[in-house]
Motif scaffolding. Structure first.
Motif, PDB file in Angstrom:
ATOM      1  N   ALA A   1       0.844  -1.191   0.000  1.00 48.13           N
ATOM      2  CA  ALA A   1       0.000   0.000   0.000  1.00 48.13           C
ATOM      3  C   ALA A   1       0.883   1.246   0.000  1.00 48.13           C
ATOM      4  O   ALA A   1       1.082   1.894   1.022  1.00 48.13           O
ATOM      5  N   PRO A   2       1.429   1.573  -1.152  1.00 45.36           N
ATOM      6  CA  PRO A   2       2.312   2.742  -1.225  1.00 45.36           C
ATOM      7  C   PRO A   2       1.502   4.040  -1.164  1.00 45.36           C
ATOM      8  O   PRO A   2       0.310   4.048  -1.469  1.00 45.36           O
ATOM      9  N   SER A   3       2.188   5.082  -0.769  1.00 46.23           N
ATOM     10  CA  SER A   3       1.546   6.397  -0.768  1.00 46.23           C
ATOM     11  C   SER A   3       1.322   6.819  -2.215  1.00 46.23           C
ATOM     12  O   SER A   3       1.904   6.255  -3.145  1.00 46.23           O
ATOM     13  N   LYS A   4       0.497   7.839  -2.369  1.00 46.47           N
ATOM     14  CA  LYS A   4       0.142   8.264  -3.722  1.00 46.47           C
ATOM     15  C   LYS A   4       1.364   8.559  -4.594  1.00 46.47           C
ATOM     16  O   LYS A   4       1.437   8.091  -5.740  1.00 46.47           O
ATOM     17  N   PRO A   5       2.366   9.314  -4.067  1.00 43.03           N
ATOM     18  CA  PRO A   5       3.527   9.605  -4.919  1.00 43.03           C
ATOM     19  C   PRO A   5       4.307   8.350  -5.321  1.00 43.03           C
ATOM     20  O   PRO A   5       4.936   8.310  -6.365  1.00 43.03           O
ATOM     21  N   LYS A   6       4.284   7.325  -4.480  1.00 40.90           N
ATOM     22  CA  LYS A   6       5.092   6.139  -4.785  1.00 40.90           C
ATOM     23  C   LYS A   6       4.299   5.066  -5.539  1.00 40.90           C
ATOM     24  O   LYS A   6       4.841   4.018  -5.867  1.00 40.90           O
ATOM     25  N   PHE A   7       3.039   5.346  -5.748  1.00 42.91           N
ATOM     26  CA  PHE A   7       2.139   4.331  -6.313  1.00 42.91           C
ATOM     27  C   PHE A   7       2.603   3.850  -7.688  1.00 42.91           C
ATOM     28  O   PHE A   7       2.776   2.661  -7.934  1.00 42.91           O
ATOM     29  N   HIS A   8       2.854   4.802  -8.569  1.00 43.54           N
ATOM     30  CA  HIS A   8       3.195   4.417  -9.935  1.00 43.54           C
ATOM     31  C   HIS A   8       4.473   3.592  -9.983  1.00 43.54           C
ATOM     32  O   HIS A   8       4.553   2.567 -10.673  1.00 43.54           O
ATOM     33  N   GLU A   9       5.449   4.025  -9.199  1.00 42.40           N
ATOM     34  CA  GLU A   9       6.735   3.337  -9.184  1.00 42.40           C
ATOM     35  C   GLU A   9       6.589   1.904  -8.665  1.00 42.40           C
ATOM     36  O   GLU A   9       7.179   0.965  -9.186  1.00 42.40           O
ATOM     37  N   CYS A  10       5.742   1.780  -7.651  1.00 38.53           N
ATOM     38  CA  CYS A  10       5.489   0.453  -7.075  1.00 38.53           C
ATOM     39  C   CYS A  10       4.854  -0.475  -8.107  1.00 38.53           C
ATOM     40  O   CYS A  10       5.253  -1.628  -8.263  1.00 38.53           O
ATOM     41  N   VAL A  11       3.868   0.058  -8.790  1.00 33.61           N
ATOM     42  CA  VAL A  11       3.200  -0.737  -9.826  1.00 33.61           C
ATOM     43  C   VAL A  11       4.200  -1.147 -10.894  1.00 33.61           C
ATOM     44  O   VAL A  11       4.265  -2.297 -11.335  1.00 33.61           O
ATOM     45  N   LYS A  12       5.040  -0.204 -11.282  1.00 36.85           N
ATOM     46  CA  LYS A  12       6.000  -0.462 -12.346  1.00 36.85           C
ATOM     47  C   LYS A  12       6.997  -1.545 -11.923  1.00 36.85           C
ATOM     48  O   LYS A  12       7.291  -2.478 -12.685  1.00 36.85           O
ATOM     49  N   ARG A  13       7.481  -1.415 -10.707  1.00 39.27           N
ATOM     50  CA  ARG A  13       8.444  -2.395 -10.202  1.00 39.27           C
ATOM     51  C   ARG A  13       7.831  -3.799 -10.236  1.00 39.27           C
ATOM     52  O   ARG A  13       8.437  -4.756 -10.725  1.00 39.27           O
ATOM     53  N   ARG A  14       6.638  -3.903  -9.758  1.00 37.58           N
ATOM     54  CA  ARG A  14       5.996  -5.223  -9.710  1.00 37.58           C
ATOM     55  C   ARG A  14       5.692  -5.753 -11.121  1.00 37.58           C
ATOM     56  O   ARG A  14       5.887  -6.936 -11.395  1.00 37.58           O
ATOM     57  N   ALA A  15       5.251  -4.865 -11.981  1.00 36.11           N
ATOM     58  CA  ALA A  15       4.931  -5.314 -13.347  1.00 36.11           C
ATOM     59  C   ALA A  15       6.190  -5.798 -14.047  1.00 36.11           C
ATOM     60  O   ALA A  15       6.186  -6.825 -14.752  1.00 36.11           O
ATOM     61  N   GLU A  16       7.293  -5.091 -13.837  1.00 36.52           N
ATOM     62  CA  GLU A  16       8.549  -5.499 -14.478  1.00 36.52           C
ATOM     63  C   GLU A  16       9.033  -6.835 -13.933  1.00 36.52           C
ATOM     64  O   GLU A  16       9.555  -7.678 -14.671  1.00 36.52           O
ATOM     65  N   ALA A  17       8.817  -7.027 -12.633  1.00 31.47           N
ATOM     66  CA  ALA A  17       9.213  -8.313 -12.043  1.00 31.47           C
ATOM     67  C   ALA A  17       8.389  -9.444 -12.651  1.00 31.47           C
ATOM     68  O   ALA A  17       8.887 -10.545 -12.911  1.00 31.47           O
ATOM     69  N   MET A  18       7.119  -9.168 -12.881  1.00 28.77           N
ATOM     70  CA  MET A  18       6.260 -10.175 -13.521  1.00 28.77           C
ATOM     71  C   MET A  18       6.771 -10.524 -14.911  1.00 28.77           C
ATOM     72  O   MET A  18       6.839 -11.694 -15.303  1.00 28.77           O
ATOM     73  N   VAL A  19       7.119  -9.492 -15.647  1.00 29.47           N
ATOM     74  CA  VAL A  19       7.640  -9.714 -16.996  1.00 29.47           C
ATOM     75  C   VAL A  19       8.911 -10.551 -16.916  1.00 29.47           C
ATOM     76  O   VAL A  19       9.097 -11.510 -17.673  1.00 29.47           O
ATOM     77  N   ALA A  20       9.724 -10.230 -15.945  1.00 31.57           N
ATOM     78  CA  ALA A  20      11.021 -10.901 -15.844  1.00 31.57           C
ATOM     79  C   ALA A  20      10.856 -12.395 -15.557  1.00 31.57           C
ATOM     80  O   ALA A  20      11.637 -13.217 -16.041  1.00 31.57           O
ATOM     81  N   ARG A  21       9.867 -12.736 -14.771  1.00 30.36           N
ATOM     82  CA  ARG A  21       9.758 -14.169 -14.443  1.00 30.36           C
ATOM     83  C   ARG A  21       8.827 -14.941 -15.387  1.00 30.36           C
ATOM     84  O   ARG A  21       8.640 -16.137 -15.220  1.00 30.36           O
ATOM     85  N   SER A  22       8.274 -14.251 -16.343  1.00 28.33           N
ATOM     86  CA  SER A  22       7.348 -14.940 -17.256  1.00 28.33           C
ATOM     87  C   SER A  22       8.104 -15.916 -18.162  1.00 28.33           C
ATOM     88  O   SER A  22       9.206 -15.654 -18.607  1.00 28.33           O
ATOM     89  N   THR A  23       7.468 -17.039 -18.418  1.00 25.74           N
ATOM     90  CA  THR A  23       8.066 -18.030 -19.325  1.00 25.74           C
ATOM     91  C   THR A  23       7.333 -18.052 -20.660  1.00 25.74           C
ATOM     92  O   THR A  23       7.453 -18.982 -21.438  1.00 25.74           O
ATOM     93  N   ARG A  24       6.584 -17.009 -20.901  1.00 25.37           N
ATOM     94  CA  ARG A  24       5.754 -17.027 -22.107  1.00 25.37           C
ATOM     95  C   ARG A  24       6.601 -17.085 -23.373  1.00 25.37           C
ATOM     96  O   ARG A  24       7.603 -16.398 -23.501  1.00 25.37           O
ATOM     97  N   LYS A  25       6.167 -17.943 -24.314  1.00 23.32           N
ATOM     98  CA  LYS A  25       6.864 -18.051 -25.597  1.00 23.32           C
ATOM     99  C   LYS A  25       6.139 -17.214 -26.634  1.00 23.32           C
ATOM    100  O   LYS A  25       4.928 -17.322 -26.789  1.00 23.32           O
ATOM    101  N   SER A  26       6.891 -16.457 -27.359  1.00 18.28           N
ATOM    102  CA  SER A  26       6.265 -15.579 -28.349  1.00 18.28           C
ATOM    103  C   SER A  26       5.852 -16.359 -29.593  1.00 18.28           C
ATOM    104  O   SER A  26       6.307 -17.482 -29.825  1.00 18.28           O
ATOM    105  N   PHE A  27       4.964 -15.770 -30.347  1.00 23.24           N
ATOM    106  CA  PHE A  27       4.546 -16.361 -31.628  1.00 23.24           C
ATOM    107  C   PHE A  27       3.976 -15.242 -32.469  1.00 23.24           C
ATOM    108  O   PHE A  27       3.781 -14.117 -31.994  1.00 23.24           O
ATOM    109  N   ALA A  28       3.726 -15.561 -33.716  1.00 21.02           N
ATOM    110  CA  ALA A  28       3.143 -14.541 -34.593  1.00 21.02           C
ATOM    111  C   ALA A  28       1.701 -14.285 -34.153  1.00 21.02           C
ATOM    112  O   ALA A  28       0.946 -15.230 -33.970  1.00 21.02           O
ATOM    113  N   PRO A  29       1.325 -13.020 -33.977  1.00 21.54           N
ATOM    114  CA  PRO A  29      -0.027 -12.727 -33.478  1.00 21.54           C
ATOM    115  C   PRO A  29      -1.110 -13.356 -34.357  1.00 21.54           C
ATOM    116  O   PRO A  29      -0.956 -13.456 -35.573  1.00 21.54           O
TER     117      PRO A  29
END
Ligand SMILES: [Fe+2]
Ligand SMILES: [Fe+2]
Lengths: 475, 554
Positions: free
Chosen positions: B224-252
């Motif tokens: 529960a970050p404060s308002k000023p830290k909210f965006h950064e917190c979301v970004k950090r977590r989203a990037e961590a999710m991307v980093a641990r994803s094992t998704r394989k790409s393919f042609a859309p």
């Protein structure tokens, strides 16, 4: 309507046009014959018997009379002619067209009804299989066999419905009808009354009078069925059933006639004196009547029945001669049902649909009374002061709202001790049964003779004399 | 009272696409280089699916939710590089306030039940994306998430709540409306977030909800970050999710509109048809096999696009099932048929089985799995009918295995066939394959069935236990007629309950609990005077009077 048109299975249902059904029935036929040989009348399978065989449904000349060996009897399938534009006789769908096919909604119910009805037919043959060996005359022997082969045909009628409308389940039920055995502990017949052996001729006459009459009323109710093939089948069965009740009614009549005439001739009154003459005394007749009447009442089912209500509501089963009733919906009226509750006689207003078993029983009791009246007229004609009476319908019941309590013959509530103390006055005792059987140890196979305990009939069969050789039995 | 025996005059249609969204915005923000999808909820008050209820405070109706379902599907197929999903709200101080109460209040019981089921399915898809597609999700609560709003959040893997003194998470249904949070909230509190049951109890009766630190302490949110830290917190977590994803790409793979012809007697898709028999309250649902050669490699599949049978047929089936659920309440029984060449299905199955490690094939398998679950969860009697025209092979055999009963004609030439895809590719909500669910008592039958090579004729299928009844050609027509007539005559409520009980033997999963316990209770409560009577809490919500309860408990 068509005459017999098939060599193997006489029928008026165009069986030859439905090869599949024909094959299915032809496959069932040998099992049926095996059953007949195993469980049918013992000791007479090779004899020529003067029997009527249904050959059409024309009201004049629907049957053919001739000698036939019972296993060669041509059991056929006959439906009464269709009624044009027939509509549902009762219930929620009153007035709509009847069903030529089984609606999925009602298949299980209809199958159960048909199987229950069908099961009684071979059951009665099994119950009566030893009777031939104690017959009071060749005339009676032939009547017994006539009843037996026609019960066999009634089984065919029900099996036809099962095969033609109930698929694989129906065929399996048809097989099971040949596998159950009256009185067998492992695979008994479905209804209790059909598991008691019918081991003497007095019982046989009582059975055909009282129990076959239950059958008549069940058939009358099924003749009103919205399932038209069932209605047509049962309407034709009723034609044959009339003879069975004739056998019962005249059988009992001839016994009381003989007893009363001999009581008058010998000026005796007490049962002992009557028995000394080798006759069946009237109090014993009354006890047999009490037993068979009460057993047969049970066959109508519970007085207050949700099954009965739903059969009526769905049009599966009506009342006897439904058209003679005014209200075929039967939702707005009730039935005043008398019963004992907490030791007091009360009257409950039961919704009419739920009371349909009792409505049918009412008509049955009335019909029985007409027969009893005839018997009493015969007794009175000889100046004998004795009257046979139907006991109260509460007496000796094992099914429904009167079961589980004890009542005297007049329907008064009594204790079970009181009932036990009077039991031998009301129901056949072992001594009674032994006595009745003792009269029947020797069968009468000479067409010119008649057992001592029974009067001869008024006339023979199909214009033949009473002494006619109705059964050609080699002793 | 609404006439609940009739379909609403305007049928509900489920197809949509991003350019038609009214309430959501799907974007791939540059800051994540295309690896994160952002779904922003901005519900248009005056654009509810039906008139009569303004969708205030990001509250939703079916129209909002079917856009969400569409977006999730498209993220999977059209955005193969997305590895995380962030939910946010365009509204100030409100993330989402859940299903619209006035919409619920003005809906028939049947619609409410179907609405809840659909929203539940969508939330489960969100979790399935995370578990099987490598697309984790994050609820970025820049305002209060109440009721269904918190239930959407809790269906995400992580929840970040802005600590601004006002934003809260809450489940106010019990205290305010006298009903349950019906979209899995209660189940997920204890089963997914494994929150202590007493705290969950306190939370679920606290209408105003829980804010900031306490929400973290109780594990209702992850941070529960404060308002000023909210965006950064979301970004950090989203990037961590991307980093641990094992998704394989393919042609859309673009999902174009389905082509369907609807008449009053049913619907005709390319591979699916629905024939309604309203008098018999029965519909014949037919799925046809491919007629042309289908892709045999992932590359061919990619170039075939959404015209490939394995995609098109199941999208059509999905649409047909939703149409039957929402628009044909009087249809009580579905006759499940297949038609065509079983070998064509087996060829597709061979491709799906051989290339499960391909990103696109993987998504197609998951799509089929979801559609088959939709069938499992359809509250209509399902009778599979297998005759000489049928093609119940492999993936299509699953349709028969999903049925409440299977009628197979005992006649030469009638057969079914298994493929590798029957061995667990399409688990049911209970986590088991349909074969496993079928043979709980004799698990060895699963292997015996899967080991059967070639067509399985009726006697063999009967012996294996794949068939309920096998009438021969003599009985077939009449048995089928009677079976459907009989089913149609039974109480629809009792059948719904009975089937729901019998379909899902075996283990409980969060999914079975949601559908079997949460929604079953909810549907009961939705019928009760304490909720919907004249003085019921749901009825009186927003009115000056207070609810009056019948206080008896069982
Ligand atoms: Fe009979
Ligand atoms: Fe009879």
């Amino acid at each position: 309507m068509s005459q017999v048109n098939d060599d193997k299975i006489p029928n008026n249902v165009h069986l030859a046009d439905d090869k599949r059904l024909q094959r299915a029935l032809e496959a069932w036929q040998p099992n049926y014959i095996n059953w007949w040989k195993e469980m049918g009348p013992v000791g007479f399978q090779d004899d020529q018997v003067f029997l009527r065989t249904a050959i059409s449904v024309e009201s004049d000349g629907w049957a053919n009379f001739d000698y036939v060996k019972m296993p060669d009897y041509r059991w056929g399938i006959f439906l009464a002619d269709p009624v044009k534009d027939r509509t549902i006789a009762c219930g929620d769908d009153f007035g709509k067209p009847v069903w030529q096919q089984v609606p999925g909604e009602h298949r299980n119910t209809l199958r159960r009804l048909i199987v229950t009805q069908g099961d009684t037919e071979p059951a009665s043959v099994e119950q009566q299989r030893l009777l031939g060996q104690t017959c009071p005359s060749v005339y009676d022997l032939r009547n017994l066999f006539q009843v037996n082969v026609e019960e066999g045909r009634h089984l065919w009628a029900m099996v036809y419905l099962l095969h033609s409308h109930f698929g694989r389940d129906g065929r399996e039920e048809a097989e099971s009808l040949l596998e159950r055995r009256s009185g067998d502990a492992d695979k008994p017949r479905l209804l209790g009354a059909f598991n008691e052996p019918c081991s003497d001729w007095l019982s046989f006459f009582m059975f055909t009078f009282f129990t076959d009459r239950d059958g008549k009323y069940q058939l009358l109710a099924l003749a009103e069925s919205a399932f038209d093939p069932l209605s047509r089948t049962t309407r034709f069965m009723l034609t044959e059933e009339a003879h069975h009740m004739f056998v019962g009614e005249t059988g009992v009549l001839r016994v009381v006639e003989r007893t009363a005439s001999q009581m008058a001739a010998h000026k005796v009154e007490s049962p002992d004196q009557v028995r000394a003459l080798g006759l069946i005394d009237l109090p014993t007749m009354q006890r047999y009547l009490n037993l068979w009447f009460s057993l047969s009442l049970d066959l109508f089912g519970g007085e207050v029945s949700s099954n009965a209500a739903s059969y009526f509501a769905s049009g599966i089963k009506g009342r006897a001669k439904e058209a003679s009733h005014e209200d075929h919906i039967a939702l707005s009226s009730s039935y005043a049902m008398q019963r004992f509750q907490d030791g007091r006689l009360t009257t409950d207003e039961v919704p009419l649909r739920n009371a349909m078993n009792e409505v049918l029983r009412d008509e049955y009791v009335e019909d029985c009374q007409r027969g009893v009246d005839k018997w009493n007229r015969a007794i009175a004609a000889h100046g004998v002061a004795f009257e046979l009476t139907l006991p109260s319908r509460r007496f000796h019941r094992h099914v429904g709202i009167h079961s589980g309590m004890s009542f005297d013959r007049a329907g008064n509530l009594i204790t079970s001790e009181e009932f036990a103390a009077s039991r031998s006055d009301w129901l056949p005792t072992e001594a009674d049964k032994t006595y009745v059987k003792s009269l029947m140890t020797k069968p009468v196979y000479d067409p010119k003779q008649m057992a001592n305990w029974i009067a001869p009939p008024k006339q023979g069969i199909k214009g033949r004399p009473i002494e006619f050789e109705y059964v050609r039995h080699e002793v | 009272m609404a006439d609940h025996n009739h379909a609403p005059t305007e049928p509900v249609r489920f197809e949509t696409s991003p350019e038609r969204y009214k309430h959501w915005e799907l974007s791939l923000p540059e800051e994540y280089g295309g690896a994160v999808a952002r779904l922003v909820m901005n519900v248009k008050e005056d654009q509810g699916m039906r008139p009569g209820y303004p969708l205030k405070l990001n509250s939703y109706d079916l129209g909002v939710d079917l856009e969400l379902a569409d977006a999730l599907q498209r993220i999977r197929f059209e955005h193969p590089d997305v590895k995380a999903l962030v939910f946010a709200s365009e509204k100030d101080r409100i993330f989402c306030s859940g299903a619209n109460i006035y919409m619920l209040g003005s809906s028939t019981h049947g619609f409410k039940v179907n609405f809840c089921k659909f929203t539940n399915e969508t939330r489960l898809y969100l979790e399935e994306m995370s578990a099987f597609s490598g697309i984790s999700s994050l609820a970025a609560l820049n305002g209060t998430a109440s009721g269904g709003g918190y239930e959407l959040a809790i269906a995400c893997d992580e929840i970040v709540l802005q600590d601004d003194g006002g934003s809260a998470v809450s489940l106010p249904e019990c205290p305010l409306l006298g009903v349950l949070p019906g979209t899995g909230g209660l189940t997920r509190l204890v089963d997914k977030r494994m929150i202590r049951r007493d705290l969950a109890d306190a939370f679920s009766t606290l209408a105003e909800g829980v804010r900031g630190k306490r929400a973290v302490e109780w594990a209702l949110v992850d941070e529960a970050p404060s308002k000023p830290k909210f965006h950064e917190c979301v970004k950090r977590r989203a990037e961590a999710m991307v980093a641990r994803s094992t998704r394989k790409s393919f042609a859309p793979m673009k999902f174009g509109p389905l082509s369907v012809t609807r008449t009053e007697n049913g619907a005709e898709y390319k591979y699916v048809s629905v024939e309604l028999d309203l008098a018999a309250r029965t519909a014949k649902l037919t799925v046809r096999t491919p007629r042309e050669p289908e892709p045999s490699t992932p590359a061919e599949l990619a170039s075939a696009g959404d015209a490939a049978w394995c995609v098109r047929a199941f999208r059509e089936l999905d649409d047909a099932l939703l149409d039957l659920r929402f628009n044909h309440p009087l249809i009580g029984t579905l006759a499940l048929h297949t038609e065509g060449d079983p070998q064509a299905v087996l060829a597709v199955d061979a491709m799906l089985a051989a290339h499960s490690d391909d990103g696109l094939v993987h998504e197609v398998r998951l799509l089929i799995k979801r559609v088959l679950k939709r069938l499992d969860m359809t509250a209509k009697s399902l009778f599979a009918v297998i005759d000489g025209d049928s093609a119940f092979a492999g993936t299509l055999l699953e349709i028969a295995l999903a049925a409440d009963r299977t009628y197979m004609k005992d006649e030469a030439g009638v057969s079914v066939q298994v493929s590798a895809m029957n061995g667990g590719a399409y688990p049911m909500p209970n986590g088991l394959s349909r074969l496993q669910s079928r043979f709980l008592r004799e698990p060895e039958r699963v292997g015996r069935t899967l080991g059967h090579v070639g067509p399985i004729d009726t006697p063999a299928a009967n012996k294996l236990g794949l068939v309920t009844f096998a009438p021969d050609d003599i009985d077939w027509d009449d048995e089928i007629r009677v079976a459907f007539e009989e089913r149609a005559s039974l109480s629809p409520d009792a059948m719904t309950g009975m089937e729901a009980n019998l379909r899902f033997g075996g283990p409980e999963t969060m999914e079975t609990k949601i559908f079997g316990r949460l929604t079953a209770w909810q549907n009961w409560i939705f019928q009760r005077p304490n909720a919907v009577g004249e003085r019921g809490a749901l009825t009186l919500y927003g009115k000056p009077e207070r609810a009056e309860f019948d206080w008896r408990r069982t």
